[in-house]
Design an enzyme around this catalytic site. Structure first.
Site, PDB file in Angstrom:
ATOM      1  N   GLY A  13       0.834  -1.222   0.007  1.00  0.00           N
ATOM      2  CA  GLY A  13       0.169  -0.007  -0.086  1.00  0.00           C
ATOM      3  C   GLY A  13       0.805   1.277  -0.080  1.00  0.00           C
ATOM      4  N   GLY A  39      -3.896  -1.864  -2.278  1.00  0.00           N
ATOM      5  CA  GLY A  39      -2.490  -1.546  -2.743  1.00  0.00           C
ATOM      6  C   GLY A  39      -2.266  -2.018  -3.883  1.00  0.00           C
ATOM      7  N   ASP A  59      -4.265 -12.827   2.663  1.00  0.00           N
ATOM      8  CA  ASP A  59      -5.226 -11.977   3.197  1.00  0.00           C
ATOM      9  C   ASP A  59      -5.086 -12.271   4.839  1.00  0.00           C
ATOM     10  OD1 ASP A  59      -7.465 -11.056   4.824  1.00  0.00           O
ATOM     11  OD2 ASP A  59      -8.752 -11.651   2.965  1.00  0.00           O
ATOM     12  N   TYR A 152     -14.744   2.107   9.812  1.00  0.00           N
ATOM     13  CA  TYR A 152     -13.179   2.103   9.987  1.00  0.00           C
ATOM     14  C   TYR A 152     -12.936   2.631  11.286  1.00  0.00           C
ATOM     15  CZ  TYR A 152      -8.880   4.339   8.753  1.00  0.00           C
ATOM     16  OH  TYR A 152      -7.408   4.493   8.554  1.00  0.00           O
ATOM     17  N   THR A 182      -2.042  11.457   5.970  1.00  0.00           N
ATOM     18  CA  THR A 182      -0.581  11.459   5.507  1.00  0.00           C
ATOM     19  C   THR A 182      -0.481  11.530   3.971  1.00  0.00           C
ATOM     20  OG1 THR A 182       0.360  10.359   7.398  1.00  0.00           O
ATOM     21  CG2 THR A 182       1.514   9.754   5.186  1.00  0.00           C
TER      22      THR A 182
HETATM   23  P1  NAD Z   1      -3.430   1.704   1.546  1.00  0.00           P
HETATM   24  O1  NAD Z   1      -4.983   1.552   1.595  1.00  0.00           O
HETATM   25  O2  NAD Z   1      -2.676   2.285   0.598  1.00  0.00           O
HETATM   26  O3  NAD Z   1      -2.727   0.495   2.235  1.00  0.00           O
HETATM   27  C1  NAD Z   1      -3.179  -0.485   2.736  1.00  0.00           C
HETATM   28  C2  NAD Z   1      -2.614  -1.942   2.568  1.00  0.00           C
HETATM   29  O4  NAD Z   1      -3.271  -3.055   3.159  1.00  0.00           O
HETATM   30  C3  NAD Z   1      -3.133  -2.130   0.827  1.00  0.00           C
HETATM   31  O5  NAD Z   1      -1.886  -2.501   0.277  1.00  0.00           O
HETATM   32  C4  NAD Z   1      -4.266  -3.211   1.013  1.00  0.00           C
HETATM   33  O6  NAD Z   1      -4.070  -4.049  -0.348  1.00  0.00           O
HETATM   34  C5  NAD Z   1      -3.792  -4.203   2.108  1.00  0.00           C
HETATM   35  N1  NAD Z   1      -4.591  -4.752   2.729  1.00  0.00           N
HETATM   36  C6  NAD Z   1      -6.069  -4.514   3.016  1.00  0.00           C
HETATM   37  N2  NAD Z   1      -6.655  -5.427   3.658  1.00  0.00           N
HETATM   38  C7  NAD Z   1      -5.729  -6.493   3.719  1.00  0.00           C
HETATM   39  C8  NAD Z   1      -5.889  -7.887   4.128  1.00  0.00           C
HETATM   40  N3  NAD Z   1      -7.179  -8.368   4.628  1.00  0.00           N
HETATM   41  N4  NAD Z   1      -4.919  -8.698   4.295  1.00  0.00           N
HETATM   42  C9  NAD Z   1      -3.656  -8.068   3.422  1.00  0.00           C
HETATM   43  N5  NAD Z   1      -3.379  -6.802   3.141  1.00  0.00           N
HETATM   44  C10 NAD Z   1      -4.527  -6.158   3.312  1.00  0.00           C
HETATM   45  O7  NAD Z   1      -3.400   2.798   3.200  1.00  0.00           O
HETATM   46  P2  NAD Z   1      -2.311   3.665   3.646  1.00  0.00           P
HETATM   47  O8  NAD Z   1      -2.490   4.846   3.479  1.00  0.00           O
HETATM   48  O9  NAD Z   1      -0.931   3.183   3.202  1.00  0.00           O
HETATM   49  O10 NAD Z   1      -2.437   3.116   5.127  1.00  0.00           O
HETATM   50  C11 NAD Z   1      -1.898   2.006   5.826  1.00  0.00           C
HETATM   51  C12 NAD Z   1      -2.164   1.970   7.224  1.00  0.00           C
HETATM   52  O11 NAD Z   1      -2.006   3.171   8.016  1.00  0.00           O
HETATM   53  C13 NAD Z   1      -3.855   1.464   7.490  1.00  0.00           C
HETATM   54  O12 NAD Z   1      -3.791   0.669   8.674  1.00  0.00           O
HETATM   55  C14 NAD Z   1      -4.401   2.871   7.778  1.00  0.00           C
HETATM   56  O13 NAD Z   1      -5.773   2.690   8.466  1.00  0.00           O
HETATM   57  C15 NAD Z   1      -3.374   3.609   8.467  1.00  0.00           C
HETATM   58  N6  NAD Z   1      -3.621   5.170   8.535  1.00  0.00           N
HETATM   59  C16 NAD Z   1      -3.475   5.978   7.191  1.00  0.00           C
HETATM   60  C17 NAD Z   1      -3.524   7.323   7.266  1.00  0.00           C
HETATM   61  C18 NAD Z   1      -2.978   7.903   5.878  1.00  0.00           C
HETATM   62  O14 NAD Z   1      -3.536   9.188   5.932  1.00  0.00           O
HETATM   63  N7  NAD Z   1      -2.597   7.355   4.927  1.00  0.00           N
HETATM   64  C19 NAD Z   1      -4.349   7.770   8.220  1.00  0.00           C
HETATM   65  C20 NAD Z   1      -4.548   6.996   9.289  1.00  0.00           C
HETATM   66  C21 NAD Z   1      -4.258   5.673   9.422  1.00  0.00           C
END
Ligand code: NAD
Ligand code: UDP
Length: 321
Positions: A13, A39, A59, A152, A182
Site C-alpha cells: 500500500g 495496494g 489476506d 473504519y 498522510t
Molecule cells: P493503503 O490502502 O494504501 O494500504 C493498505 C494496504 O493494506 C493495501 O496494500 C491493501 O491491499 C492492504 N490490505 C487491506 N486489507 C488486507 C488484508 N485483509 N490482508 C492483507 N493486506 C490487506 O493505505 P495506507 O494509507 O497506506 O494506510 C496504511 C495504514 O495506515 C492503514 O492501517 C491505515 O488505517 C493507517 N492510516 C493511514 C492514514 C493515511 O493518511 N494514509 C491515516 C491514518 C491511519
C-alpha cells in the site's frame, strides 16, 4: 548488516511500500504481506529485485501459516493492512471491519508465538469529530458507531482494544501509532483521498471538488516523515504498550489546500463546491508532544515541499502511461 526479519502487512500500500523500502535500506529482511485490495504490486516493483525483500500475496484475516511455513523467524511485525481512504473503506466495509479485528488478532497471536515486537497503525479517526483540539492521546474521541465511517473508526478502536489486551494480558511487546492524514507518492490516483484527488484534478485542469464550504481542516504529514516516526516507535526502547500520535501539526483548511495545489501545479482548474459527506470531521490537528519527547521525532518536510514532490510523482505517472 542487520540480520533481523520484519513482517509488514499492507506493505504494497501507500505507507507500507515506503516503510518496506526504508527497512530494506536499514538492512532488515522484509516480508511484505498484502492481498492487494487497495495496494498495488507496482509500489513494490523495485523492491522485488532486492534479495532481502519477499512479497507474499495473502489476506491477513486468514492465518499466515496457511501461506507461509517459516513464520518462527519473525522479529518485528508492522501491521498496516487496512483500507485507509474513506472512499475505499466505504466500498469495502466488511473487509475493513475484518482486517482490523480478525486480521489484527491473527498478527498479535503471531507476535505472541514468535516473540516478535508488534506495531499497529491506528488512526486519528478514533477521535472522530473531535470536541478537543488539538487531539492528545488521552482524548477518548467523539465517534459515531453507526454511520458510513463507523466500519473504519470502530474497527480501529476494536483493534486498539485488542492491542491493549494482548499487551496487558498476554505480554506481547506491542505499541500503536495513531496516524493523522498522510500524503505523498504511491497514493493511488483514484483512491478518493483529498490530496490525490486535488493533484490529479489540477494536473488535468479539471474542477477541484471541494466538499462543503472547504472550511473543515486537516493537518497533512509527508510520507517520509511518517515512516521515520513509525520506525522510531518500533525501535525506541520503552515504547511497549504506548499509544503515540504521529502527524504534522500544520493545520490548513481544505479550501487552502485546493488553492495551494492549483498554485504549485500551475493549473487552470476552478474550485467546485459539492455536498459535505455525513460525519466528515470539522477539525483535526495532532498534539505530537509525546512523539517529540519519547521518539525525539517531528516532521521535517513542509506542506509546500511535500506537495511539490507529490505533484511531480503524479506528473511522472501520467507521462509513463
Ligand atoms: P493503503 O490502502 O494504501 O494500504 C493498505 C494496504 O493494506 C493495501 O496494500 C491493501 O491491499 C492492504 N490490505 C487491506 N486489507 C488486507 C488484508 N485483509 N490482508 C492483507 N493486506 C490487506 O493505505 P495506507 O494509507 O497506506 O494506510 C496504511 C495504514 O495506515 C492503514 O492501517 C491505515 O488505517 C493507517 N492510516 C493511514 C492514514 C493515511 O493518511 N494514509 C491515516 C491514518 C491511519
Ligand atoms: N475532500 C474534499 N474533496 C475531495 C476529497 C476529500 O473536499 O475530493 C475533503 C473530505 O470531505 C475531508 C477532507 O477533504 O473533509 C479530507 O478527506 P480525506 O478523504 O483525504 O481524509 P479524511 O481526513 O476525511 O479521512
Amino acid at each position: 548488516m542487520n540480520s533481523k526479519t520484519t513482517l509488514v502487512t499492507g506493505g504494497a500500500g501507500f505507507i507500507g511500500s515506503h516503510l518496506c523500502a526504508v527497512l530494506v535500506g536499514k538492512g532488515y529482511r522484509v516480508i511484505c504481506v498484502d492481498n492487494l485490495l487497495t495496494g498495488s504490486r507496482s509500489n513494490i516493483h523495485q523492491l522485488e529485485q532486492n534479495e532481502r525483500f519477499r512479497f507474499i500475496e495473502h489476506d491477513v484475516t486468514n492465518e499466515l501459516r496457511s501461506t507461509m511455513n517459516d513464520v518462527r523467524t519473525i522479529d518485528f511485525i508492522y501491521h498496516l493492512a487496512s483500507p485507509a481512504s474513506p472512499v475505499q473503506y466505504q466500498n469495502h466495509p466488511l473487509e475493513t471491519l475484518h482486517v482490523n479485528s480478525i486480521g489484527t488478532e491473527n498478527m498479535l497471536k503471531l507476535a505472541q508465538e514468535t516473540g516478535a515486537s508488534f506495531l499497529y497503525t491506528s488512526t486519528s479517526e478514533v477521535y472522530g469529530n473531535p470536541l478537543e483540539h488539538p487531539q492528545k492521546e488521552t482524548y477518548w474521541g467523539n465517534v459515531n458507531s453507526y454511520g458510513p465511517r463507523s466500519c473504519y473508526d470502530e474497527a480501529k478502536r476494536f483493534g486498539e482494544a485488542l492491542v491493549y489486551t494482548y499487551t496487558h494480558h498476554y505480554r506481547v511487546n506491542a505499541r500503536m501509532v495513531r496516524i493523522f492524514n498522510t500524503y505523498g507518492p504511491h497514493m493511488e490516483k483514484d483512491d478518493g483521498r483529498v490530496v490525490s484527488n486535488f493533484v490529479n484534478q489540477a494536473l488535468d485542469n479539471q474542477p477541484i471538488t471541494i466538499h462543503g464550504d472547504g472550511n473543515q481542516t486537516r493537518s497533512f504529514c509527508y510520507v517520509s516523515d511518517m515512516v521515520e516516526g513509525i520506525v522510531r516507535a518500533m525501535e525506541t526502547e520503552h515504547t511497549s504498550s504506548e499509544i503515540i500520535n504521529l502527524g504534522n501539526t500544520d493545520e490548513r483548511s481544505i479550501d487552502e489546500i485546493a488553492d495551494l495545489i492549483i498554485k504549485l501545479s500551475g493549473s487552470r482548474s476552478e474550485k467546485e463546491y459539492k455536498e459535505l459527506p455525513p460525519d466528515d470531521p470539522v477539525r483535526r490537528q495532532p498534539d505530537i508532544s509525546k512523539a517529540k519527547e519519547l521518539l525525539k521525532w517531528e516532521p521535517k518536510i513542509s506542506l509546500e515541499e511535500g506537495l511539490t514532490k507529490t505533484i511531480e510523482y503524479f506528473k511522472q505517472m501520467a507521462n509513463s502511461q
